[in-house]
Write an enzyme that holds these catalytic residues in place. Structure first.
Site, PDB file in Angstrom:
ATOM      1  N   ALA A 117      40.071  32.442  40.390  1.00 24.82           N
ATOM      2  CA  ALA A 117      39.144  31.314  40.245  1.00 24.82           C
ATOM      3  C   ALA A 117      39.224  30.331  41.396  1.00 24.82           C
ATOM      4  CB  ALA A 117      39.412  30.593  38.923  1.00 24.82           C
ATOM      5  N   HIS A 155      37.309  41.668  35.543  1.00 29.23           N
ATOM      6  CA  HIS A 155      37.011  40.924  34.314  1.00 29.23           C
ATOM      7  C   HIS A 155      35.510  40.936  34.012  1.00 29.23           C
ATOM      8  CE1 HIS A 155      41.021  38.478  34.576  1.00 29.23           C
ATOM      9  NE2 HIS A 155      41.190  39.686  34.101  1.00 29.23           N
TER      10      HIS A 155
END
Length: 260
Positions: A26, A122
């Site tokens: 992230a 993901h």
């Protein structure tokens, strides 16, 4: 080791490595206006319990609440633009210094930046599917139905509940993850960019690489194993890496990043 010496050392490692991959989290996307998950006070999971809000059981238990909490954020991800770090990794792939990118992010920014080899372990927010009949749809269809007042968004074919093609908490890992575990075999250099390296099974991947470089604003559990650690923003570091390589980012397009 001074900052500039670390940049030079990373460039040396890149030039000497015969198989280099990037593992991104992230933190690489914060300069594109997307908040990370675990930074103290500001991380998303500081505000929401992911098991209660972004898990498979949360979706099944109360799909309307699941979408009310998550969909606005996910739609903003799809509006974000790549930043210099994304473009730098694309350029490193084009020049042959990087085999590809393994990413924990669902924001598609590596794809938008033009990277060809991306393993989205993901998942992503480009598509969704029906939990009943498994029919596939564009994510934009799901978002539009929600915006039009349909919560939870339902399948046009069977009226089953739609879900995004992301790996939720409690989901099994996707095919990209299993491909990534094969691709990383024999990796000589792994560039870890913007990942806290705390979420397994992905956090175990650095153990496969011969050498690792960590570019992350905060310390990680793998720092002592790394050849180089730089606690700076990914955008700054990659601008300097590309400058040291004599490469220019395409039009410095990262300057167009939007905040959401």
């Amino acid at each position: 080791m001074q900052y500039i010496d670390k940049i030079k050392e990373i460039v040396r490692l890149l030039k000497e490595s015969q198989k280099t991959l990037a593992l991104t989290g992230a933190g690489i996307s914060t300069e594109s206006g997307i908040p990370d998950y675990r930074s103290p006070q500001t991380g998303l999971w500081e505000k929401h319990d992911p098991i209660k809000t972004a898990s498979l059981s949360a979706l099944k238990k109360d799909p309307a609440q699941f979408y009310a909490i998550n969909l606005e954020r996910w739609t903003a991800y799809n509006n974000a633009k790549p930043n210099p770090a994304h473009y730098a990794l694309e350029r490193l792939e084009k020049t042959g210094l990087l085999l590809g990118v393994i990413t924990q992010n669902i924001d598609s920014l590596h794809v938008k930046a033009g990277s060809n080899r991306v393993w989205e372990v993901h998942g992503h927010l480009r598509t969704c599917h029906c939990m009943s009949c498994k029919a596939e749809h564009d994510f934009s269809n799901l978002a539009a139905r929600f915006k039009g007042g349909e919560n939870p968004p339902r399948c046009l074919k069977c009226s089953g509940i739609l879900r995004p093609d992301v790996v939720l908490f409690e989901d099994r890992m996707n095919e990209d993850f299993f491909q990534a575990t094969q691709v990383i075999s024999g990796c000589q250099l792994l560039l870890v960019v913007g990942s806290s390296l705390t979420v397994y099974p992905v956090a175990g991947l650095p153990g496969v690489a011969k050498q690792i470089v960590i570019i992350n604003k905060t310390p990680t559990p793998w720092d002592e194993e790394a050849a180089v650690v730089i606690n700076e923003s990914a955008g700054r570091v990659f601008r300097d890496i590309m400058a040291e390589l004599g490469e220019q980012l395409p039009g410095e397009l990262g300057n167009t990043a939007e905040n959401h």
